[in-house]
Design an enzyme around this catalytic site. Structure first.
Site, PDB file in Angstrom:
ATOM      1  N   PRO A   1       0.796  -1.227   0.000  1.00 28.28           N
ATOM      2  CA  PRO A   1       0.000   0.000   0.000  1.00 28.28           C
ATOM      3  C   PRO A   1       0.832   1.281   0.000  1.00 28.28           C
ATOM      4  O   PRO A   1       0.338   2.335  -0.396  1.00 28.28           O
ATOM      5  CB  PRO A   1      -0.823  -0.111   1.296  1.00 28.28           C
TER       6      PRO A   1
ATOM      7  N   GLU B   1       0.437  -9.189   8.255  1.00 29.06           N
ATOM      8  CA  GLU B   1       0.693  -7.752   8.476  1.00 29.06           C
ATOM      9  C   GLU B   1       1.799  -7.224   7.570  1.00 29.06           C
ATOM     10  O   GLU B   1       2.283  -6.115   7.755  1.00 29.06           O
ATOM     11  CB  GLU B   1       1.060  -7.506   9.945  1.00 29.06           C
TER      12      GLU B   1
ATOM     13  N   ARG C   1      -1.395  -6.490 -21.890  1.00 29.62           N
ATOM     14  CA  ARG C   1      -2.121  -5.836 -22.981  1.00 29.62           C
ATOM     15  C   ARG C   1      -1.195  -5.040 -23.887  1.00 29.62           C
ATOM     16  O   ARG C   1      -1.529  -4.751 -25.036  1.00 29.62           O
ATOM     17  CB  ARG C   1      -3.199  -4.904 -22.420  1.00 29.62           C
TER      18      ARG C   1
ATOM     19  N   ASP D   1      -7.744   2.674 -25.229  1.00 32.28           N
ATOM     20  CA  ASP D   1      -8.272   2.437 -23.891  1.00 32.28           C
ATOM     21  C   ASP D   1      -8.289   3.726 -23.090  1.00 32.28           C
ATOM     22  O   ASP D   1      -7.533   4.658 -23.364  1.00 32.28           O
ATOM     23  CB  ASP D   1      -7.398   1.421 -23.141  1.00 32.28           C
TER      24      ASP D   1
END
Length: 234
Positions: free
Chosen positions: A89, A116, A154, A169
């Site tokens: 994160p 964690e 992609r 896109d």
């Protein structure tokens, strides 16, 4: 392109690797995906990979030894080491610009955490490129890693049936959201396909698509317009 995914749950990728474009890309030799279990490098009879954090606190942390040994072994498996990536994160947020940068590598070695997270010395010592899938917390790094694979492949030549698809896109074409698209039937429950798309005038169609892309971006993601020209009136 080669992906090596290091995880405590390699089985999560079994179904994912057997679906859609990724399955075809693997079959056609355009993409290689390997999964590796940290537990294979554990040194005790219980194959322990985690322990309690120093200083107290909830949960468990993945320890250094099995991760370091796993990374070093996997990096030696290929013709050349890959770019090490940690899904976390606190990393750089995944966006199309980052996806395009990742697609330039021949190989990505991806660390997926659980519990964690990782002992801090894994980040300090191995110095991975840290990537976040967004401002949220997932149960582990596996689903974010799938997202990286899905977006990067992609851009690999030959993976998409139409090589121009990725150019239009959302976020790829001038950094804007993609314009609306329609298929048959022409009329459905009182909603019609815009006449311009049926006109056969490719110049007018292109102009309409650009305008709609700008309008949609203004309405839904105005934050993307910092670098864009002033929008036309809708």
């Amino acid at each position: 392109m080669r992906f090596d995914i290091l995880t405590l749950f390699p089985g999560l990728f079994d179904g994912y690797l057997q679906q859609s474009l990724l399955k075809l890309a693997i079959q056609n030799g355009l993409v290689e995906v390997n999964t590796w279990d940290f537990r294979q490098w554990a040194t005790d009879k219980h194959q322990s990979v985690d322990d309690r954090p120093y200083g107290g606190g909830p949960g468990m942390l993945i320890g250094c030894q099995p991760v370091y040994d796993c990374v070093e072994a996997v990096q030696n498996e290929g013709e050349q080491p890959g770019q090490l990536v940690m899904m976390t994160p606190q990393g750089r947020q995944l966006d199309q610009n980052l996806v395009e940068e990742l697609a330039e590598y021949d190989r990505l070695v991806m660390l997926c955490g659980r519990y964690e997270g990782f002992d801090e010395r894994i980040r300090e010592g191995l110095k991975p490129l840290e990537i976040s899938a967004g401002d949220f917390i997932a149960n582990g790094g596996e689903v974010p890693a799938m997202l990286v694979v899905d977006t990067v492949i992609r851009l690999i030549p030959g993976v998409l049936g139409d090589e121009t698809s990725s150019k239009y896109d959302s976020f790829s074409h001038q950094g804007l959201l993609e314009h609306p698209q329609y298929t048959r039937p022409r009329e459905f429950r009182g909603m019609s396909v815009p006449d311009v798309l049926l006109s056969g005038n490719h110049q007018e169609i292109e102009r309409w698509r650009k305008e709609q892309s700008l309008i949609r971006t203004r309405e839904l993601r105005s934050d993307l317009l910092d670098q864009q020209d002033e929008l036309p009136e809708s």
